[in-house]
Design a protein around this motif. Structure first.
Motif, PDB file in Angstrom:
ATOM      1  N   LEU A  89       0.834  -1.203   0.000  1.00  0.00           N
ATOM      2  CA  LEU A  89       0.000   0.000   0.000  1.00  0.00           C
ATOM      3  C   LEU A  89       0.866   1.249   0.000  1.00  0.00           C
ATOM      4  N   SER A  90       1.904   1.234   0.801  1.00  0.00           N
ATOM      5  CA  SER A  90       2.754   2.416   0.928  1.00  0.00           C
ATOM      6  C   SER A  90       3.623   2.639  -0.304  1.00  0.00           C
ATOM      7  N   ASP A  92       2.587   2.032  -3.381  1.00  0.00           N
ATOM      8  CA  ASP A  92       1.683   2.182  -4.525  1.00  0.00           C
ATOM      9  C   ASP A  92       1.600   0.932  -5.395  1.00  0.00           C
ATOM     10  N   GLN A  93       1.825  -0.227  -4.771  1.00  0.00           N
ATOM     11  CA  GLN A  93       1.552  -1.481  -5.464  1.00  0.00           C
ATOM     12  C   GLN A  93       0.080  -1.870  -5.306  1.00  0.00           C
ATOM     13  N   LEU A  94      -0.553  -1.287  -4.293  1.00  0.00           N
ATOM     14  CA  LEU A  94      -1.987  -1.417  -4.081  1.00  0.00           C
ATOM     15  C   LEU A  94      -2.582  -0.030  -3.938  1.00  0.00           C
ATOM     16  N   ASP A  95      -3.812   0.137  -4.368  1.00  0.00           N
ATOM     17  CA  ASP A  95      -4.527   1.388  -4.155  1.00  0.00           C
ATOM     18  C   ASP A  95      -5.336   1.331  -2.863  1.00  0.00           C
ATOM     19  N   VAL A  96      -5.900   0.167  -2.601  1.00  0.00           N
ATOM     20  CA  VAL A  96      -6.806  -0.032  -1.469  1.00  0.00           C
ATOM     21  C   VAL A  96      -6.439  -1.333  -0.766  1.00  0.00           C
ATOM     22  N   MET A  97      -6.607  -1.354   0.555  1.00  0.00           N
ATOM     23  CA  MET A  97      -6.503  -2.611   1.283  1.00  0.00           C
ATOM     24  C   MET A  97      -7.717  -2.739   2.195  1.00  0.00           C
ATOM     25  N   VAL A  98      -8.345  -3.904   2.147  1.00  0.00           N
ATOM     26  CA  VAL A  98      -9.481  -4.216   3.012  1.00  0.00           C
ATOM     27  C   VAL A  98      -9.032  -5.384   3.880  1.00  0.00           C
ATOM     28  N   ALA A  99      -8.742  -5.098   5.160  1.00  0.00           N
ATOM     29  CA  ALA A  99      -8.081  -6.111   5.982  1.00  0.00           C
ATOM     30  C   ALA A  99      -8.165  -5.747   7.457  1.00  0.00           C
ATOM     31  N   GLY A 104       1.738  -4.091  13.972  1.00  0.00           N
ATOM     32  CA  GLY A 104       2.731  -3.789  12.950  1.00  0.00           C
ATOM     33  C   GLY A 104       2.333  -2.622  12.077  1.00  0.00           C
ATOM     34  N   MET A 105       1.033  -2.481  11.824  1.00  0.00           N
ATOM     35  CA  MET A 105       0.550  -1.352  11.043  1.00  0.00           C
ATOM     36  C   MET A 105       0.842  -0.044  11.760  1.00  0.00           C
ATOM     37  N   PHE A 106       0.586  -0.014  13.075  1.00  0.00           N
ATOM     38  CA  PHE A 106       0.868   1.194  13.843  1.00  0.00           C
ATOM     39  C   PHE A 106       2.369   1.481  13.877  1.00  0.00           C
ATOM     40  N   ASN A 107       3.175   0.445  14.018  1.00  0.00           N
ATOM     41  CA  ASN A 107       4.625   0.643  14.008  1.00  0.00           C
ATOM     42  C   ASN A 107       5.070   1.243  12.679  1.00  0.00           C
ATOM     43  N   ALA A 108       4.491   0.751  11.578  1.00  0.00           N
ATOM     44  CA  ALA A 108       4.850   1.272  10.258  1.00  0.00           C
ATOM     45  C   ALA A 108       4.462   2.742  10.125  1.00  0.00           C
ATOM     46  N   LEU A 109       3.281   3.104  10.625  1.00  0.00           N
ATOM     47  CA  LEU A 109       2.851   4.503  10.575  1.00  0.00           C
ATOM     48  C   LEU A 109       3.785   5.394  11.373  1.00  0.00           C
ATOM     49  N   GLU A 110       4.200   4.924  12.539  1.00  0.00           N
ATOM     50  CA  GLU A 110       5.098   5.723  13.386  1.00  0.00           C
ATOM     51  C   GLU A 110       6.456   5.916  12.721  1.00  0.00           C
ATOM     52  N   GLN A 111       6.841   4.934  11.897  1.00  0.00           N
ATOM     53  CA  GLN A 111       8.129   5.002  11.217  1.00  0.00           C
ATOM     54  C   GLN A 111       8.065   5.776   9.911  1.00  0.00           C
ATOM     55  N   GLY A 112       6.897   6.343   9.605  1.00  0.00           N
ATOM     56  CA  GLY A 112       6.778   7.214   8.444  1.00  0.00           C
ATOM     57  C   GLY A 112       6.070   6.625   7.244  1.00  0.00           C
ATOM     58  N   VAL A 113       5.666   5.353   7.321  1.00  0.00           N
ATOM     59  CA  VAL A 113       4.900   4.775   6.223  1.00  0.00           C
ATOM     60  C   VAL A 113       3.545   5.492   6.154  1.00  0.00           C
ATOM     61  N   ALA A 114       3.142   5.881   4.957  1.00  0.00           N
ATOM     62  CA  ALA A 114       1.956   6.737   4.830  1.00  0.00           C
ATOM     63  C   ALA A 114       0.820   6.035   4.113  1.00  0.00           C
ATOM     64  N   GLU A 243      -1.653   6.761  -0.014  1.00  0.00           N
ATOM     65  CA  GLU A 243      -1.602   8.226  -0.042  1.00  0.00           C
ATOM     66  C   GLU A 243      -1.883   8.753  -1.443  1.00  0.00           C
ATOM     67  N   THR A 244      -1.444   8.011  -2.461  1.00  0.00           N
ATOM     68  CA  THR A 244      -1.708   8.430  -3.835  1.00  0.00           C
ATOM     69  C   THR A 244      -3.184   8.308  -4.182  1.00  0.00           C
ATOM     70  N   PHE A 245      -3.796   7.185  -3.777  1.00  0.00           N
ATOM     71  CA  PHE A 245      -5.181   6.939  -4.155  1.00  0.00           C
ATOM     72  C   PHE A 245      -6.155   7.871  -3.436  1.00  0.00           C
ATOM     73  N   VAL A 246      -5.774   8.383  -2.276  1.00  0.00           N
ATOM     74  CA  VAL A 246      -6.645   9.323  -1.559  1.00  0.00           C
ATOM     75  C   VAL A 246      -7.055  10.480  -2.470  1.00  0.00           C
ATOM     76  N   GLY A 247      -6.147  10.925  -3.312  1.00  0.00           N
ATOM     77  CA  GLY A 247      -6.436  12.045  -4.199  1.00  0.00           C
ATOM     78  C   GLY A 247      -6.795  11.639  -5.613  1.00  0.00           C
ATOM     79  N   ALA A 248      -6.996  10.342  -5.836  1.00  0.00           N
ATOM     80  CA  ALA A 248      -7.266   9.859  -7.187  1.00  0.00           C
ATOM     81  C   ALA A 248      -8.706  10.111  -7.602  1.00  0.00           C
ATOM     82  N   GLU A 249      -8.926  10.159  -8.892  1.00  0.00           N
ATOM     83  CA  GLU A 249     -10.246  10.431  -9.450  1.00  0.00           C
ATOM     84  C   GLU A 249     -11.266   9.380  -9.033  1.00  0.00           C
ATOM     85  N   LEU A 250     -10.823   8.135  -8.896  1.00  0.00           N
ATOM     86  CA  LEU A 250     -11.745   7.035  -8.619  1.00  0.00           C
ATOM     87  C   LEU A 250     -11.955   6.766  -7.129  1.00  0.00           C
TER      88      LEU A 250
END
Length: 344
Positions: A89-90, A92-99, A104-114, A243-250
């Motif tokens: 997701l970070s 841009d290999q995925l646009d959306v994740m449903v999971a 680990g997700m919180f750790n990634a966010l704290e480390q700057g993954v957006a 972060e890219t898909f947040v501003g995407a047309e779709l």
């Protein structure tokens, strides 16, 4: 007591195999070739998901043509866990994740993954007789009075899929809290859901947190009985945008279609034959197993649940599953605008 169905051990095992083997049946096109713009030029949206009825709105919306109506073609990529999809997701290999969410997700966010949490998925109904997840305690411990309430589980071993830092760990923490316990008060064994029944049978764990239909199968076999279920409103899963898909047309069209899928699901978790057939066809599961299994409920707008994210972060900091001590500002992680627009 929770609802006892006619599920057999064989049915539960078969479902486990279906989840593992569904792969190409629901994958769609190869998601590796999409562009960083979320495929907006072609209408393709790359979605990472854990193949499960827990994410019914996604499959229902697709089958009923709601994504197509928004000019969207789904490229579904099955994941083993939400944590596996975070780097995709970070990057841009995925646009959306449903999971499911994880420490680990919180750790990634704290480390700057957006990325952004934009929506919710399954919500616990809180019905002791019809909950898709339960804290199942070995029947012998219940019968001899060794365990009669949650507080009696202090120091005992509990099987949880993914371990304490996974979604299941948070759901366990929510149930333990009713008896004044935390994750630190029990021993947690990382056991895949299909492995929890044999572990209860051979006594290697004292309790477990299986989801339906495994929980129903365990009860029917007389191996264990439920001591608690997650309170109404508890959730550990959701919808994440890159972060890219947040501003995407779709981006809005995708969420609007997803919410329409949720609106096709009944509020009491008992679905129409059409919905059950969609899930059976999409996931390769037996329709009778699906009908017999308790299901989560869904908000009609799939609004994100920041208070649940706050609770998760707190639980995992206390359990030392998160590597930082100063909580992240959840407001900076959540974007509720897509749900608000879908509801409007």
């Amino acid at each position: 007591m929770r609802r006892r169905t006619l599920l057999s051990l064989t049915a539960a095992t078969a479902l486990g195999g279906a989840l593992t083997a569904c792969g190409s049946a629901i994958t769609g096109e190869d998601s590796s070739g999409g562009g960083a713009d979320g495929g907006s030029a072609s209408g393709a949206v790359r979605v990472g998901h854990l193949p499960s009825a827990l994410f019914a709105p996604l499959y229902v919306a697709d089958a009923m043509g709601y994504f197509e109506n928004e000019g969207i073609t789904l490229e579904l990529t099955p994941l083993k866990s939400g944590q596996d999809g975070v780097p995709m997701l970070s990057n841009d290999q995925l646009d959306v994740m449903v999971a499911g969410f994880s420490a680990g997700m919180f750790n990634a966010l704290e480390q700057g993954v957006a990325f952004k949490v934009v929506g919710s998925m399954g919500i616990s109904p809180g019905d002791p007789a019809n909950s898709p997840t339960a804290l199942e305690v070995r029947q012998d411990l219940l019968d001899d009075g060794t365990v009669s309430e949650i507080a009696d589980l202090r120091g005992r071993t509990i099987g949880v899929a993914g371990g304490p830092g996974a979604t299941g760990g948070y759901l366990l923490a929510a149930m333990l809290e009713e008896g004044g316990l935390t994750l630190n008060d029990v021993e947690i064994s990382n056991l895949a859901t299909p492995d929890q029944e044999p572990a209860l049978t051979n006594g290697s764990v004292d309790a477990a947190t299986p989801s339906a239909p495994f929980s129903s199968s365990i009860e029917e076999a007389g191996i264990a009985s439920p001591l608690a279920v997650p309170a109404k409103g508890t959730t550990g899963t959701g919808v994440m945008y890159s972060e890219t898909f947040v501003g995407a047309e779709l981006a809005q069209g995708f969420f609007t279609a997803l919410a329409k899928g949720a609106q096709e699901l009944s509020a009491d978790g008992k679905q129409t034959d059409e919905v059950y057939q969609i899930l059976a066809d999409t996931l390769g599961q037996d329709i009778e197993v699906l009908k017999a299994s308790p299901m989560y409920t869904y908000l009609p707008d799939l609004a994100p649940q920041p208070e649940q994210l706050e609770a998760m972060q707190s639980v995992w900091i206390d359990a030392e599953q998160i590597t930082y001590s100063e909580p992240l500002d959840i407001a900076g992680i959540v974007d509720a605008s897509f749900a608000e627009a879908a509801a409007g």
